[in-house]
Every structure is written in C-alpha cells, then in structure tokens.
Motif scaffolding. Structure first.
Motif, short mmCIF file in Angstrom:
data_model
loop_
_atom_site.label_atom_id
_atom_site.label_comp_id
_atom_site.label_asym_id
_atom_site.label_seq_id
_atom_site.Cartn_x
_atom_site.Cartn_y
_atom_site.Cartn_z
N THR A 307 -22.21 -85.33 -22.96
CA THR A 307 -23.27 -84.32 -23.14
C THR A 307 -23.03 -83.48 -24.40
O THR A 307 -23.97 -83.11 -25.10
N CYS A 321 -33.14 -85.78 -22.60
CA CYS A 321 -31.82 -86.04 -22.00
C CYS A 321 -30.65 -85.45 -22.78
O CYS A 321 -29.49 -85.78 -22.50
N ASP A 324 -28.54 -83.26 -20.45
CA ASP A 324 -28.15 -83.87 -19.18
C ASP A 324 -26.83 -84.60 -19.28
O ASP A 324 -26.38 -84.96 -20.36
N SER A 325 -26.23 -84.86 -18.11
CA SER A 325 -25.01 -85.65 -18.07
C SER A 325 -25.38 -87.07 -17.66
O SER A 325 -26.50 -87.34 -17.22
N ASP A 327 -24.49 -88.92 -15.13
CA ASP A 327 -24.90 -89.15 -13.74
C ASP A 327 -26.29 -88.57 -13.47
O ASP A 327 -27.06 -89.12 -12.69
N GLU A 328 -26.62 -87.46 -14.17
CA GLU A 328 -27.98 -86.91 -14.01
C GLU A 328 -29.03 -87.91 -14.51
O GLU A 328 -30.06 -88.13 -13.86
N CYS A 329 -28.78 -88.52 -15.66
CA CYS A 329 -29.74 -89.51 -16.19
C CYS A 329 -29.84 -90.71 -15.25
O CYS A 329 -30.92 -91.23 -14.97
N ASN A 331 -29.29 -90.85 -12.02
CA ASN A 331 -30.03 -90.52 -10.80
C ASN A 331 -31.49 -90.28 -11.08
O ASN A 331 -32.37 -90.67 -10.30
N CYS A 332 -31.77 -89.68 -12.22
CA CYS A 332 -33.15 -89.41 -12.62
C CYS A 332 -33.92 -90.73 -12.74
O CYS A 332 -35.04 -90.86 -12.27
#
Ligand code: 5AD
Ligand code: FES
Length: 352
Positions: A307, A321, A324-325, A327-329, A331-332
């Motif tokens: 990030t 993005c 974002d991290s 894992d966030e991307c 899951n997104c």
C-alpha cells in the motif's frame, strides 16, 4: 431501428461467424455503432465467454515493483520527465513477500510490472527473481510486464521460468504511435518485440488504450486487424485517462462505452483470449470492471503492491485501489464478481 445500426449488427454477426472483418468493415463498425449495437455485441460476447469459461473469472496479482522509467511516453504518469513522481524500487525480498501474500489469498498468477528500469533490474536480476518465485510457488504462473527487451534478455527470462509477457502495442498505426511517443521510441521495435515474445513461446499480451489523443476510427480498425493477424493470448484494453503531469494533461479521457464495445468485439473475434477488465476501466466508472466482465472480459488484475507505494505508481489520475491493501482488493473483487453472478477461481488460468 435505423439502417446504419442494422449494418453494424450484421457486421457483428459476420465477425462472430468468420472471426475476421476487412478494414472497410471495421471502419463501418467504428463509424456507425450506437448503444443498441454495443448491447448486441455485449450479449454475443458474454454468451461466448460463458461458453468457454463459464461464470469463472481468473485473477492475476499485479506487483508494481518499480516506477522508474527511462521512457518518456506522452500519456504516462511515470514518464522520465515527470519530476513530480516520487520514484521507488522494491527489493527482491519485498517482491517475493508480495507474491507470498498473494498466494495466501488464492492468486496463482503473479504479474511483475515496472517502468523500463533495466539499469537496476537487469535481465539477470529479473531472472533470479523469477526463479525464486517459481521455486517458492511451483504451481503459479509468472507474467512479466517490463517493457521492450532484446531477444537474448527475453530468452533468459523465459528459461528462468517466466510464462507470459504483457506488452501493449498501444496503437497499431505507425503515425499514431509517433504522436504518443517521443522520436527515440520505435513502432517497429515494439512490434518486433511482440513477435519475438511469441516466437520464444511466451503467452503474449498486446493491447491499446481507447481514446488516446489523436486516435481515429482508422487507428482502431488497424488495432483490430493487427490483433486478428498477431493472435495474442491476452489483450489489455482500457480507456485513456489523462495525468496532470504529462503533456496530455488537458486531453479528454477515452470513452467508457467504446472501451466496453472493443472488449466485446475482441471476445467475439478471439473466443478463448484472456481479456482483463482493467483497472483503468474501474477508474473511469465505479462498476466498470463488472460491466467489462458482462461485456466479455474474463480476467481481473487486482493490485498486490505494498500500500505504501501504490500512490506512486500513478499512470493516470484517479487510479483506484491506491489506499487499499492486497487483501482488501482481493475481497472487494470476490464480492463484486459474486454480485454479478460470477466467481473468482484459484487457478493459473493459462491460455488453452
Ligand atoms: N491512461 C490509460 N492507460 C495508460 N497507460 C499508461 N498511461 C495511461 C494513461 N494515461 C497504460 C498503457 C501501458 C499500460 C501499463 O498502462 O497502455 O501499456
Ligand atoms: Fe482494490 Fe476494490 S479492487 S479496492
């Protein structure tokens, strides 16, 4: 319905049947399409991608490991003349850490992308990185996106285990190419590099921006003819988006609808091609990537970069993005695909 639109639909039907159109026919498509034609092409393209891939979407984790670039492309935010760019380079260990994290999240393809930074990431060093990734994750594919390299370097990287290479041709029209790049960049060299990649056995990705400055219908016709003739395994297509620190800062962004239309036309022409719904498409519209998938795309390339450096890999303004991290991307993307009835798969997703 007007006759022009009927004409475009019949050309889309012809493309589906024959996988080929003439230059005149492509010009008629780009000169005459409307929203109804786009929806028609999207329906056909979606049917084709459902037939080949089902409702499965492949993910590739992209590691943007250096934003240092020796080139000065007029459209790109990391061009060497942009003194406002804060330059960074990831260490070999940091690159490997991104991949290890990505593996945990189910990525089985890693895309290593950078500016043309060969002075520091010379081919031997890159080959070492590729070997390390392959050793740590033998079930994964490695895709390189490093810019133009000579045959011996590309061969070294292939022998080290690299599977795929992304090098957008940017435009298949030589005059247009010279309006997007300074004189020391050669259209012939870029095209030669693409041919070398294929000869060496890489799964090869070409592609272009939609609505880049000075692009005409003829340029797009040339792009489609080139794609047909070259037969890439991957095609990266996204809208041009201006970057404030480039000569193209005041140029209008590309058309979202035309980008979706081109994705559909590529899917119809090359049913098995690996076709990402790009980050630029997700930047121009909040649900751009979803609409890309619904228009025939079958790949998404979420960011796996740390990030801390994401904001520095700004090819164009507004890139998504960057806060974002990984894992966030990840899951997104799963949630976004689920919402439209698609599913992310844990697989290399090779061209077959
Ligand atoms: N807008 C959209 N896409 C861009 N790229 C570079 N700059 C821009 C921009 N301003 C694309 C190019 C390149 C890829 C890595 O990103 O097509 O090949
Ligand atoms: Fe990065 Fe949605 S893909 S936040």
């Amino acid at each position: 319905m007007n006759t022009m639109s009927e004409k475009v639909k019949s050309l889309i039907d012809k493309l589906a049947a024959e996988k080929s159109l003439s230059k005149e026919e492509w010009l008629a498509v780009f000169g005459g399409w409307d929203e109804d034609d786009r929806a028609y092409a999207a329906g056909k393209a979606r049917e084709i991608s459902l037939g080949v891939f089902g409702n499965k979407v492949y993910i590739r984790g992209i590691v943007e490991f250096s934003n240092v670039c020796k080139n000065d492309c007029y459209y790109c935010g990391i061009r060497c003349s942009n003194t406002n760019a804060q330059r960074y380079r990831l260490s070999d260990g940091e690159i490997l850490e991104c991949c290890a994290e990505g593996y945990e999240y189910g990525f089985r393809t890693f895309v290593l992308q950078s500016g043309e930074d060969y002075a520091v990431y010379h081919p031997e060093r890159m080959a070492g990185i590729v070997r390390s990734i392959k050793k740590a994750h033998p079930d994964c594919a490695v895709t390189l996106s490093l810019g133009e390299l000579e045959r011996d370097a590309l061969k070294l990287l292939k022998d080290a285990g690299a599977d795929r290479y992304l090098l957008r041709h940017e435009t298949a029209n030589k005059e247009h190419y010279s309006k997007l790049h300074p004189e020391n960049m050669s259209f012939a060299h870029r095209m030669g590099c693409l041919r070398t990649l294929k000869e060496l056995g890489y799964q090869t990705g070409a592609g272009m921006m939609v609505g880049s400055p000075y692009q005409t219908d003829e340029c797009l016709a040339d792009d489609m003819l080139f794609i047909e003739e070259f037969g890439p395994q991957m095609i990266g297509i996204g809208p041009f988006l201006p970057h404030k620190d480039t000569p193209f800062r005041d140029k209008p962004k590309g058309s979202y609808e035309l980008t979706l239309f081109l994705l559909s036309l590529c899917r119809i022409m090359l049913p098995r091609v690996l076709l990402p719904a790009t980050t630029a498409l997700g930047t121009i519209r909040p649900d751009g990537r979803e609409q890309g998938i619904l228009s025939g795309a079958n790949v998404i390339m979420p960011n796996l970069s740390p990030t801390a450096v994401r904001k520095k890999y700004m090819l164009y303004d507004g890139k998504i993005c960057t806060e974002d991290s990984s894992d966030e991307c990840r899951n997104c993307i799963s949630a976004r695909m689920k919402r439209i009835g698609y599913e992310v798969v844990v697989a290399r997703g090779d061209y077959v």
